[in-house]
Design a protein around this motif. Structure first.
Motif, PDB file in Angstrom:
ATOM      1  N   GLY A 163       0.813  -1.212   0.000  1.00  0.00           N
ATOM      2  CA  GLY A 163       0.000   0.000   0.000  1.00  0.00           C
ATOM      3  C   GLY A 163       0.843   1.256   0.000  1.00  0.00           C
ATOM      4  O   GLY A 163       0.448   2.276   0.562  1.00  0.00           O
TER       5      GLY A 163
ATOM      6  N   HIS B 168       1.906   4.149  -1.865  1.00  0.00           N
ATOM      7  CA  HIS B 168       1.425   4.810  -3.072  1.00  0.00           C
ATOM      8  C   HIS B 168       2.429   5.769  -3.690  1.00  0.00           C
ATOM      9  O   HIS B 168       2.471   5.922  -4.914  1.00  0.00           O
ATOM     10  CB  HIS B 168       0.112   5.537  -2.756  1.00  0.00           C
TER      11      HIS B 168
ATOM     12  N   ASN C 251      -8.359  -5.134  -1.655  1.00  0.00           N
ATOM     13  CA  ASN C 251      -8.303  -3.677  -1.518  1.00  0.00           C
ATOM     14  C   ASN C 251      -6.923  -3.108  -1.829  1.00  0.00           C
ATOM     15  O   ASN C 251      -6.802  -1.967  -2.288  1.00  0.00           O
ATOM     16  CB  ASN C 251      -8.739  -3.255  -0.116  1.00  0.00           C
ATOM     17  N   ARG C 252      -5.866  -3.882  -1.578  1.00  0.00           N
ATOM     18  CA  ARG C 252      -4.530  -3.380  -1.923  1.00  0.00           C
ATOM     19  C   ARG C 252      -4.395  -3.236  -3.447  1.00  0.00           C
ATOM     20  O   ARG C 252      -3.792  -2.275  -3.934  1.00  0.00           O
ATOM     21  CB  ARG C 252      -3.456  -4.314  -1.356  1.00  0.00           C
TER      22      ARG C 252
ATOM     23  N   LEU D 246      -6.980  -2.819  -5.475  1.00  0.00           N
ATOM     24  CA  LEU D 246      -7.889  -1.723  -5.805  1.00  0.00           C
ATOM     25  C   LEU D 246      -7.191  -0.377  -5.618  1.00  0.00           C
ATOM     26  O   LEU D 246      -7.236   0.495  -6.496  1.00  0.00           O
ATOM     27  CB  LEU D 246      -9.125  -1.821  -4.911  1.00  0.00           C
ATOM     28  N   GLU D 247      -6.529  -0.205  -4.476  1.00  0.00           N
ATOM     29  CA  GLU D 247      -5.842   1.055  -4.192  1.00  0.00           C
ATOM     30  C   GLU D 247      -4.715   1.310  -5.194  1.00  0.00           C
ATOM     31  O   GLU D 247      -4.518   2.441  -5.656  1.00  0.00           O
ATOM     32  CB  GLU D 247      -5.281   1.030  -2.777  1.00  0.00           C
ATOM     33  N   ALA D 248      -3.973   0.250  -5.525  1.00  0.00           N
ATOM     34  CA  ALA D 248      -2.880   0.398  -6.481  1.00  0.00           C
ATOM     35  C   ALA D 248      -3.409   0.821  -7.844  1.00  0.00           C
ATOM     36  O   ALA D 248      -2.805   1.663  -8.526  1.00  0.00           O
ATOM     37  CB  ALA D 248      -2.103  -0.910  -6.590  1.00  0.00           C
ATOM     38  N   CYS D 249      -4.546   0.252  -8.230  1.00  0.00           N
ATOM     39  CA  CYS D 249      -5.135   0.639  -9.515  1.00  0.00           C
ATOM     40  C   CYS D 249      -5.648   2.072  -9.477  1.00  0.00           C
ATOM     41  O   CYS D 249      -5.632   2.771 -10.498  1.00  0.00           O
ATOM     42  CB  CYS D 249      -6.255  -0.331  -9.893  1.00  0.00           C
ATOM     43  N   GLY D 250      -6.090   2.523  -8.305  1.00  0.00           N
ATOM     44  CA  GLY D 250      -6.477   3.921  -8.171  1.00  0.00           C
ATOM     45  C   GLY D 250      -5.293   4.852  -8.374  1.00  0.00           C
ATOM     46  O   GLY D 250      -5.409   5.910  -9.011  1.00  0.00           O
ATOM     47  N   VAL D 251      -4.134   4.460  -7.845  1.00  0.00           N
ATOM     48  CA  VAL D 251      -2.902   5.236  -8.062  1.00  0.00           C
ATOM     49  C   VAL D 251      -2.552   5.253  -9.546  1.00  0.00           C
ATOM     50  O   VAL D 251      -2.192   6.299 -10.108  1.00  0.00           O
ATOM     51  CB  VAL D 251      -1.752   4.630  -7.239  1.00  0.00           C
TER      52      VAL D 251
ATOM     53  N   ASP E  28     -15.252   6.069  -8.824  1.00  0.00           N
ATOM     54  CA  ASP E  28     -15.021   6.336  -7.412  1.00  0.00           C
ATOM     55  C   ASP E  28     -15.854   5.457  -6.491  1.00  0.00           C
ATOM     56  O   ASP E  28     -15.906   5.696  -5.286  1.00  0.00           O
ATOM     57  CB  ASP E  28     -15.314   7.811  -7.108  1.00  0.00           C
TER      58      ASP E  28
END
Length: 240
Positions: free
Chosen positions: A161, A163, A197-198, A200-205, A231
């Motif tokens: 996580g 970022h 979720n990790r 998911l968060e990486a793809c958000g970055v 979002d």
């Protein structure tokens, strides 16, 4: 009403079938076999799709990234991937490369701290440039291709996580021509030991970087970046 309990002989049969297929059994398999056999079936399908299906990474590339992610997550039970690392041609020096990459990645947030808080005091040390310079020096001394070291870093950052360094290494990967599908697969492996979720968060970055205009995505990834409304579920505040 609660579902009928799984008969003991079915639990034993399920565990032995898993052992025969995979060569080992872990405790969560027993819990699923006894209480949630449908989840155990779905679990196997997901595991096969994520870890066993050959897509963009070849077998050695995948196991190199796996070893990096498991080390970063301190997932000591993943010894079957240690076995696969060596079976796919991994060597001691290449394992050392993994450990060096993980150690470097764990300290990468030092540069994130510099960027967020102290960059104005050290204008001659741009955080992103300093991080990339250190990464380049490390990669140059490893017994693996540069692109594979970069893929491992993407997987490590996704798993942890982290970022700020993930953004830096994604941008570097584009500059080095690392194929986007390999990048996506390397990061997706973090889902198994570290949770969806990790990833998911990486793809958000990644999405934020794509939309920044600092990298040039392929048509498929541009289509992803241009799709609005990513979002999640928008929940309006409740009134008092």
């Amino acid at each position: 009403m609660p579902a009928d309990p799984t008969p003991p002989e079915v639990v034993r049969a399920r565990l032995e079938e898993f052992r025969a297929r995979r060569g080992y059994v872990l405790p969560h398999q027993g819990a699923m076999a006894a209480a949630m056999p449908d989840l155990q079936d779905a679990y196997g399908v997901m595991y096969k799709a994520l870890t066993l299906t050959e897509r963009h990474l070849d077998p050695f590339e995948k196991e190199f990234v796996w070893l990096a992610i498991l080390t970063a997550a301190e997932e000591h039970v993943g010894t079957h991937h240690v076995d696969l690392f060596f079976r796919t041609g991994g060597t001691g020096p290449q394992a050392e490369a993994v450990f060096r990459l993980v150690a470097w990645a764990r300290g990468a947030e030092t540069f994130g701290f510099l960027d967020r808080h102290w960059q104005g005091y050290f204008p001659e040390v741009p955080a992103a440039r300093a991080y990339r310079g250190g990464t380049a020096a490390l990669i140059a001394g490893l017994d693996v291709p540069a692109y594979l070291a970069r893929l491992a870093l993407l997987g490590i950052h996704a798993a942890r996580g982290a970022h700020w360094p993930l953004t830096a290494d994604l941008e570097a990967a584009y500059g080095e021509g690392v194929p986007e599908p390999k990048m996506a697969e390397a990061m997706s492996l973090a889902m198994w030991p570290c949770g969806v979720n990790r990833f998911l968060e990486a793809c958000g970055v990644w999405l934020e970087l794509l939309r920044s205009g600092r990298v040039e995505p392929s048509p498929a990834f541009r289509a992803w970046a241009e799709t609005p409304g990513q979002d999640g579920f928008a929940l309006a505040p409740r009134g008092r």
